[in-house]
Motif scaffolding. Structure first.
Motif, PDB file in Angstrom:
ATOM      1  N   GLU A 118       0.808  -1.214   0.000  1.00 19.70           N
ATOM      2  CA  GLU A 118       0.000   0.000   0.000  1.00 19.70           C
ATOM      3  C   GLU A 118       0.843   1.266   0.000  1.00 19.70           C
ATOM      4  O   GLU A 118       0.408   2.305  -0.464  1.00 19.70           O
ATOM      5  CB  GLU A 118      -0.946   0.009   1.206  1.00 19.70           C
ATOM      6  CG  GLU A 118      -2.164  -0.870   1.022  1.00 19.70           C
ATOM      7  CD  GLU A 118      -2.974  -0.502  -0.229  1.00 19.70           C
ATOM      8  OE1 GLU A 118      -3.345   0.668  -0.408  1.00 19.70           O
ATOM      9  OE2 GLU A 118      -3.218  -1.406  -1.043  1.00 19.70           O
ATOM     10  N   ASP A 119       2.065   1.200   0.552  1.00 18.86           N
ATOM     11  CA  ASP A 119       2.884   2.410   0.601  1.00 18.86           C
ATOM     12  C   ASP A 119       4.205   2.240  -0.162  1.00 18.86           C
ATOM     13  O   ASP A 119       5.170   2.944   0.081  1.00 18.86           O
ATOM     14  CB  ASP A 119       3.142   2.836   2.053  1.00 18.86           C
ATOM     15  CG  ASP A 119       3.798   1.734   2.870  1.00 18.86           C
ATOM     16  OD1 ASP A 119       4.002   0.629   2.321  1.00 18.86           O
ATOM     17  OD2 ASP A 119       4.104   1.969   4.051  1.00 18.86           O
ATOM     18  N   GLY A 120       4.216   1.286  -1.097  1.00 17.55           N
ATOM     19  CA  GLY A 120       5.416   1.063  -1.898  1.00 17.55           C
ATOM     20  C   GLY A 120       5.586   2.151  -2.945  1.00 17.55           C
ATOM     21  O   GLY A 120       4.690   2.951  -3.193  1.00 17.55           O
ATOM     22  N   SER A 121       6.764   2.187  -3.554  1.00 17.99           N
ATOM     23  CA  SER A 121       7.015   3.135  -4.629  1.00 17.99           C
ATOM     24  C   SER A 121       6.264   2.693  -5.876  1.00 17.99           C
ATOM     25  O   SER A 121       6.057   1.502  -6.095  1.00 17.99           O
ATOM     26  CB  SER A 121       8.507   3.184  -4.961  1.00 17.99           C
ATOM     27  OG  SER A 121       9.222   3.719  -3.881  1.00 17.99           O
ATOM     28  N   ILE A 122       5.883   3.651  -6.686  1.00 20.53           N
ATOM     29  CA  ILE A 122       5.245   3.345  -7.964  1.00 20.53           C
ATOM     30  C   ILE A 122       6.358   3.203  -8.996  1.00 20.53           C
ATOM     31  O   ILE A 122       7.206   4.077  -9.124  1.00 20.53           O
ATOM     32  CB  ILE A 122       4.251   4.447  -8.363  1.00 20.53           C
ATOM     33  CG1 ILE A 122       3.103   4.494  -7.348  1.00 20.53           C
ATOM     34  CG2 ILE A 122       3.730   4.219  -9.785  1.00 20.53           C
ATOM     35  CD1 ILE A 122       2.145   5.646  -7.526  1.00 20.53           C
ATOM     36  N   CYS A 123       6.378   2.083  -9.695  1.00 18.09           N
ATOM     37  CA  CYS A 123       7.394   1.813 -10.701  1.00 18.09           C
ATOM     38  C   CYS A 123       6.748   1.755 -12.079  1.00 18.09           C
ATOM     39  O   CYS A 123       5.683   1.162 -12.239  1.00 18.09           O
ATOM     40  CB  CYS A 123       8.100   0.493 -10.420  1.00 18.09           C
ATOM     41  SG  CYS A 123       9.043   0.522  -8.901  1.00 18.09           S
ATOM     42  N   VAL A 124       7.397   2.338 -13.056  1.00 20.11           N
ATOM     43  CA  VAL A 124       6.884   2.367 -14.418  1.00 20.11           C
ATOM     44  C   VAL A 124       7.437   1.169 -15.187  1.00 20.11           C
ATOM     45  O   VAL A 124       8.640   0.934 -15.211  1.00 20.11           O
ATOM     46  CB  VAL A 124       7.276   3.686 -15.121  1.00 20.11           C
ATOM     47  CG1 VAL A 124       6.823   3.688 -16.580  1.00 20.11           C
ATOM     48  CG2 VAL A 124       6.688   4.877 -14.379  1.00 20.11           C
ATOM     49  N   LEU A 125       6.539   0.402 -15.798  1.00 20.30           N
ATOM     50  CA  LEU A 125       6.925  -0.750 -16.624  1.00 20.30           C
ATOM     51  C   LEU A 125       7.058  -0.355 -18.089  1.00 20.30           C
ATOM     52  O   LEU A 125       7.887  -0.881 -18.815  1.00 20.30           O
ATOM     53  CB  LEU A 125       5.854  -1.839 -16.552  1.00 20.30           C
ATOM     54  CG  LEU A 125       5.720  -2.593 -15.244  1.00 20.30           C
ATOM     55  CD1 LEU A 125       4.436  -3.412 -15.253  1.00 20.30           C
ATOM     56  CD2 LEU A 125       6.916  -3.490 -15.037  1.00 20.30           C
ATOM     57  N   TYR A 126       6.190   0.535 -18.538  1.00 20.10           N
ATOM     58  CA  TYR A 126       6.156   0.930 -19.943  1.00 20.10           C
ATOM     59  C   TYR A 126       5.743   2.385 -19.999  1.00 20.10           C
ATOM     60  O   TYR A 126       4.854   2.811 -19.264  1.00 20.10           O
ATOM     61  CB  TYR A 126       5.131   0.078 -20.708  1.00 20.10           C
ATOM     62  CG  TYR A 126       4.849   0.584 -22.111  1.00 20.10           C
ATOM     63  CD1 TYR A 126       5.656   0.194 -23.172  1.00 20.10           C
ATOM     64  CD2 TYR A 126       3.793   1.448 -22.364  1.00 20.10           C
ATOM     65  CE1 TYR A 126       5.416   0.668 -24.456  1.00 20.10           C
ATOM     66  CE2 TYR A 126       3.537   1.919 -23.643  1.00 20.10           C
ATOM     67  CZ  TYR A 126       4.351   1.531 -24.689  1.00 20.10           C
ATOM     68  OH  TYR A 126       4.120   1.996 -25.950  1.00 20.10           O
TER      69      TYR A 126
END
Length: 163
Positions: A118-126
């Motif tokens: 719930e509080d993890g970093s947002i990572c971009v895949l594409y």
């Protein structure tokens, strides 16, 4: 619907490929699913997502319908994932063992990103622009994102539950 020449891309192939590749890689890392099963799962998930997003894909307004396209594992398994997994004989309890217990996957035109926890970093895949892609839909890990300096700061929320 016809697509204007030079207008926004109407297909969702790279975005769906990024999402399917990511979920399949999560199953692959646990080592409990064969490559053949992964192929069947990936195909079923790709078809299910394309069908689910068909009338909810707006390249001219990428965030319109974002909630509808969000894949979520929280206290409930996302029905699209469980349906694709049933094609290879995986039950929902098995999926809970193989996948993160908290996963949010956003599949939007030009960007696919995820958050574990719930509080993890947002990572971009594409990520792509309306005119040219800026990255392939290969796997970009959080570590790679940090090295590129492109992670979003984690968001901390306080949630209260009353019964």
């Amino acid at each position: 619907q016809s697509q204007r020449r030079g207008g926004p891309r109407a297909d969702m192939v790279p975005e769906i490929a990024a999402a399917v590749g990511f979920v399949s890689s999560l199953l692959r890392t646990r080592g409990c699913v064969s490559e053949q099963q992964l192929q069947v799962f990936s195909g079923a998930l790709r078809e299910a997502l394309a069908e689910h997003y068909k009338h909810h894909w707006f390249p001219e307004k990428p965030f319109k319908g974002s909630g509808y396209r969000c894949i979520r594992i929280n206290h409930k398994m996302d029905p699209i994932i469980s349906k694709a997994a049933s094609q290879i004989g995986l039950s929902v309890p098995q999926l809970y063992q193989l996948l993160p217990s908290e996963l949010t996957l956003w599949v939007d035109p030009y960007e696919v990103s995820y958050r574990i926890g719930e509080d993890g970093s947002i990572c971009v895949l594409y990520e792509a622009t309306a005119t040219k892609p800026v990255s392939s839909y290969g796997m970009l890990t959080c570590k790679n994102q940090m090295m590129l300096g492109r992670t979003s700061p984690s968001k901390n929320y306080i949630m209260t539950v009353s019964s």
